[in-house]
Design a protein around this motif. Structure first.
Motif, PDB file in Angstrom:
ATOM      1  N   ARG A 150       0.839  -1.181   0.000  1.00 22.84           N
ATOM      2  CA  ARG A 150       0.000   0.000   0.000  1.00 22.84           C
ATOM      3  C   ARG A 150       0.882   1.241   0.000  1.00 22.84           C
ATOM      4  NH1 ARG A 150      -4.057   0.880   4.887  1.00 22.84           N
ATOM      5  NH2 ARG A 150      -4.683   2.978   4.387  1.00 22.84           N
ATOM      6  N   LYS A 180     -10.430   3.277   5.110  1.00 28.22           N
ATOM      7  CA  LYS A 180      -9.967   2.435   4.011  1.00 28.22           C
ATOM      8  C   LYS A 180     -11.092   2.178   3.014  1.00 28.22           C
ATOM      9  CE  LYS A 180      -7.978  -1.929   2.664  1.00 28.22           C
ATOM     10  NZ  LYS A 180      -8.588  -1.670   1.355  1.00 28.22           N
ATOM     11  N   ASP A 236     -11.182   3.380  -0.802  1.00 26.24           N
ATOM     12  CA  ASP A 236     -11.300   2.391  -1.875  1.00 26.24           C
ATOM     13  C   ASP A 236     -12.486   2.727  -2.779  1.00 26.24           C
ATOM     14  OD1 ASP A 236      -9.108   1.054  -1.047  1.00 26.24           O
ATOM     15  OD2 ASP A 236     -10.167  -0.623  -0.102  1.00 26.24           O
ATOM     16  N   ARG A 261     -11.398   5.788  -4.846  1.00 23.60           N
ATOM     17  CA  ARG A 261     -10.433   5.466  -5.893  1.00 23.60           C
ATOM     18  C   ARG A 261     -11.019   4.543  -6.942  1.00 23.60           C
ATOM     19  NH1 ARG A 261      -6.655   3.723  -1.266  1.00 23.60           N
ATOM     20  NH2 ARG A 261      -5.585   5.640  -0.687  1.00 23.60           N
ATOM     21  N   THR A 296     -11.158   1.314  -6.406  1.00 20.18           N
ATOM     22  CA  THR A 296     -10.570  -0.008  -6.229  1.00 20.18           C
ATOM     23  C   THR A 296     -11.565  -0.955  -5.583  1.00 20.18           C
ATOM     24  OG1 THR A 296      -9.545   0.892  -4.239  1.00 20.18           O
ATOM     25  CG2 THR A 296      -8.160   0.665  -6.182  1.00 20.18           C
ATOM     26  N   ARG A 297     -12.602  -0.404  -4.951  1.00 12.45           N
ATOM     27  CA  ARG A 297     -13.733  -1.235  -4.559  1.00 12.45           C
ATOM     28  C   ARG A 297     -14.949  -0.678  -5.298  1.00 12.45           C
ATOM     29  NH1 ARG A 297     -16.513  -2.465   1.378  1.00 12.45           N
ATOM     30  NH2 ARG A 297     -18.221  -3.676   0.512  1.00 12.45           N
ATOM     31  N   ARG A 340     -12.872 -10.255   1.873  1.00  8.40           N
ATOM     32  CA  ARG A 340     -12.126  -9.182   1.246  1.00  8.40           C
ATOM     33  C   ARG A 340     -10.705  -9.608   0.899  1.00  8.40           C
ATOM     34  NH1 ARG A 340     -11.659  -4.608   4.598  1.00  8.40           N
ATOM     35  NH2 ARG A 340     -12.316  -5.755   6.415  1.00  8.40           N
ATOM     36  N   ARG A 364      -8.849  -8.386  -1.957  1.00  5.26           N
ATOM     37  CA  ARG A 364      -8.331  -7.020  -1.948  1.00  5.26           C
ATOM     38  C   ARG A 364      -7.091  -6.926  -1.066  1.00  5.26           C
ATOM     39  NH1 ARG A 364     -13.281  -5.849  -0.531  1.00  5.26           N
ATOM     40  NH2 ARG A 364     -12.674  -4.433   1.119  1.00  5.26           N
TER      41      ARG A 364
END
Lengths: 279, 429
Positions: free
Chosen positions: A254, B295, B299, B302, B304-305, B384, B387
């Motif tokens: 990350r 988080k 996510d 962004r 990303t999720r 998850r 991820r």
């Protein structure tokens, strides 16, 4: 009417309203006079800048003059480095090259009548313009009055007399009011000597060590009730302060962003209903 | 190009203390309110974090939180025979800019008006005669008195977590408090500030001369505190950067800390209501580590999720919004979630999502939950795992829930960590 300017640390501390805690002397004593650089004002006239210094705003003559001015406003002495050694010229150079010099946060619309001293700065000039005009005018006036020598080549006592004349308004600088320019020089020197070192002045936190200011410390929760105990820790600057003293675990896959730091900050804050808070 | 936004019931100009309180009260009574703020959004995290915020040049000398005098300033004079001139840079009086207004940069000195302040004209006329006021002096009494205002002062004290020692409780003088304090219906919600050396010396000297020194009431919380809006404040750590600075510790009362989160999270609570009876149709967030919400929201933002709903919402959130929302949910009491059966018509994935990441699915009969029946929390991590956030499977000898509770403790670090090595890595696709 203000009394005429006399340089010196005692006067400086009065000007900024600082109260020197008992710890200041402890810090200064711990630092030791042996580690101090020699007072530099006698070599101000032929001072050379650090080889790696790059001026953003000042030309070479201006740098020499500013070095000489700040060295008289806060001279080096037995208590530690002065403004010149602490990099105040670098500080001013960066400030004047940036937003401050260009007049940021500065109301510049006319008309521009002369105000009372209480009404503060009322010239149409930005700080950058004021320094450019003022420094040239200062050297011009010194050359005319002292046999062709610019400010930096005058003896320290003469320099003090010139600065005192500026402050009193008796040393004329063409169109620029000398007292206004003096106040700008003094403000800038004090700012450069005591602002965080990230701005280029207060080098090695010399200003903070002089007055015992601890700098950008995050917390005194454990010290606030320890009365009459010398505060012996070295100051910290923004660039050297740990982000609170908390470890930060970031998964290797990350990216470390400031948001990760924000996560950290949030999660460190105690949840109040876990700690017996009242509702 | 003009843009027409949906009509609302009220528009409030300025997002400081007053605008925030009025906006919240309107919203609480069912009105739709919009607050217009000329400055930037500013939140304790990330905008006011140390050490960067401990910068006297930026905040004290260059007025980073004050109104920009290049745009607007005011004129002043000391006497009427002078010409008023603009204050070209602030010399005194610091009007403010940015969300939170003066609540960002105030020092938190927290006095109430004295009863005589509210009847200025009659009080001074009674005491000194009518001649005390020049003919052209427009001083007058307020239309209400202190006794009428007291309940609102009291409410504000419990909103901001005021710290102090009451000098006058319901008319009874309290030794050690301010002997001149107007009466209070309740004590301060938090104990007074600690006293530094210089103040202690001064107090001792003043007391020896027969005066009555007291600790100044303060809008800095002196202990972890949940305010009257259910929002958390932290204890002051005496960093010394109050006036002109934003507080990074959530200790100095500001609209962002004390009210705005409560006024804005109802948008979240439409679906994620803290304290609602389980099971909710959507994931429960209260009591989850702040890091979890940060988080997830990052996510979502962004992408990303991927999520059509949360993605669209998160794209409108600033870092400060995310931090505030996360901190708010983390501060709320965690709802007990018992064993959950199947939700009608929901498959395993939908059920898991609906129950939230802290669901206990031990009673769920669906075969997809077989691996998670003993490890409710682990279900979330496993779901998850793709991820890249997971915990290693605990050894068989350790009760799974206890092991996971230890890992996911709110007081510990991350609830879910990548495994250094071992089974969890192998579990990833």
């Amino acid at each position: 009417m203000q009394p005429a300017f006399k340089p010196g640390r005692r006067r400086l501390l009065k000007v900024i309203g600082a109260t020197v805690p008992a710890t200041a002397t402890v810090l200064a004593g711990a630092q030791g006079p042996a580690s101090l650089p020699a007072p530099a004002h006698e070599v101000a006239g032929n001072a050379t800048r650090d080889a790696d210094s790059v001026a953003l705003f000042f030309n070479h003559e201006e740098e020499i003059t500013v070095d000489a001015i700040v060295a008289r406003l806060i001279p080096a002495d037995e208590l530690g480095p002065g403004a010149k050694e602490a990099g105040v010229t670098t500080f001013l150079d960066r400030q004047l090259a940036g937003a401050f010099g260009a007049g940021a946060n500065f109301y510049r619309q006319g008309p521009f009548p002369a105000g009372t001293p209480e009404q503060g700065y009322q010239l149409p000039l930005t700080p950058a313009e004021c320094y450019r005009l003022g420094l040239a005018a200062l050297d011009r006036a010194c050359r005319a009055q002292y046999g062709g020598r610019p400010f930096a080549q005058l003896a320290a006592g003469t320099q003090d007399a010139v600065l005192a004349g500026l402050e009193a308004g008796s040393f004329a600088l063409d169109a620029l009011p000398g007292a206004v320019f003096f106040q700008m020089l003094l403000d800038g020197t004090i700012e450069g000597f005591f602002a965080d070192p990230v701005y280029g002045g207060n080098r090695d936190m010399a200003g903070w060590k002089l007055v015992g200011f601890p700098g950008a410390m995050a917390s005194f929760a454990n010290d606030i009730e320890r009365h009459n105990v010398p505060y012996a820790r070295a100051p910290v600057s923004i660039a050297t302060a740990p982000p609170h003293a908390m470890s930060m675990t970031v998964p290797p896959d990350r990216p470390v962003t400031f948001l990760a730091a924000a996560d950290e900050t949030i999660c460190r804050s105690p949840a109040s209903n876990d700690a017996g808070a009242v509702r | 190009m003009s843009k027409t936004l949906p009509a609302v019931d009220a528009v409030i100009v300025g997002g400081g203390w007053t605008g925030s309180i009025v906006g919240k009260e309107l919203a609480a009574h069912g009105a739709r309110a919009v607050v217009l703020e000329r400055g930037q959004p500013r939140w304790p995290s990330p905008d006011f974090q140390a050490p960067a915020v401990h910068d006297e040049l930026k905040y004290t000398r260059r007025h980073a939180l004050h109104q920009d005098t290049a745009v607007e300033t005011f004129t002043f004079r000391n006497r009427t025979d002078q010409t008023a001139l603009p204050m070209r840079r602030w010399q005194f009086a610091y009007p403010t800019t940015h969300l939170g207004g003066a609540g960002n940069h105030w020092s938190g000195a927290c006095y109430r008006f004295d009863p005589t302040d509210l009847k200025l004209r009659s009080h001074y006329t009674q005491r000194y005669g009518a001649g005390i006021f020049d003919a052209d002096l427009a001083a007058q009494d307020w239309p209400l008195n202190y006794d009428e205002l007291e309940p609102f002062y009291d409410r504000f004290d419990y909103l901001i977590g005021a710290s102090g020692f009451a000098g006058n409780l319901k008319g009874q003088r309290q030794p050690g408090g301010n002997p001149f304090e107007p009466w209070r219906s309740r004590p301060y919600p938090n104990p007074p500030m600690k006293v530094p050396f210089a103040s202690a010396l001064f107090g001792t000297a003043a007391a020896s001369l027969g005066y009555h020194p007291y600790i100044r009431p303060s809008a800095l919380s002196t202990r972890p505190y949940v305010n009257s809006e259910g929002l958390p404040m932290s204890a002051c750590v005496y960093c010394g950067f109050c006036s002109n600075f934003g507080c990074e510790h959530f200790a100095k009362a500001s609209p962002q800390v004390c009210i705005l989160v409560g006024a804005t999270t109802p948008a979240c609570a439409t679906c994620h209501a803290p304290g609602a009876p389980a099971p909710q149709p959507l994931p429960r967030l209260e009591g989850m580590p702040a890091e979890y919400a940060v988080k997830e929201l990052l996510d979502f933002r962004r992408g990303t999720r991927p999520s059509p709903v949360m993605g669209a919402i998160a794209k409108g959130l600033t870092d400060g919004d995310i931090a505030s929302i996360a901190r708010y949910y983390a501060s709320q009491p965690r709802a007990p979630i018992g064993p959950i059966g199947p939700l009608p018509g929901a498959g395993p994935a939908a059920t898991l999502h609906a129950l939230g990441d802290n669901a206990d699915v031990s009673a769920h009969p669906h075969p997809a939950y077989a691996p998670f029946r003993r490890t409710g929390l682990r279900a979330a991590c496993a779901a998850r795992a793709r991820r890249a956030v997971c915990v290693p499977a605990p050894p068989a000898s350790v009760p799974p829930r206890a092991a996971l509770r230890a890992r996911c403790s709110r007081n510990g670090r991350a609830g879910c960590r990548p495994a250094a090595a071992g089974p969890a890595r192998a579990a990833r696709p």
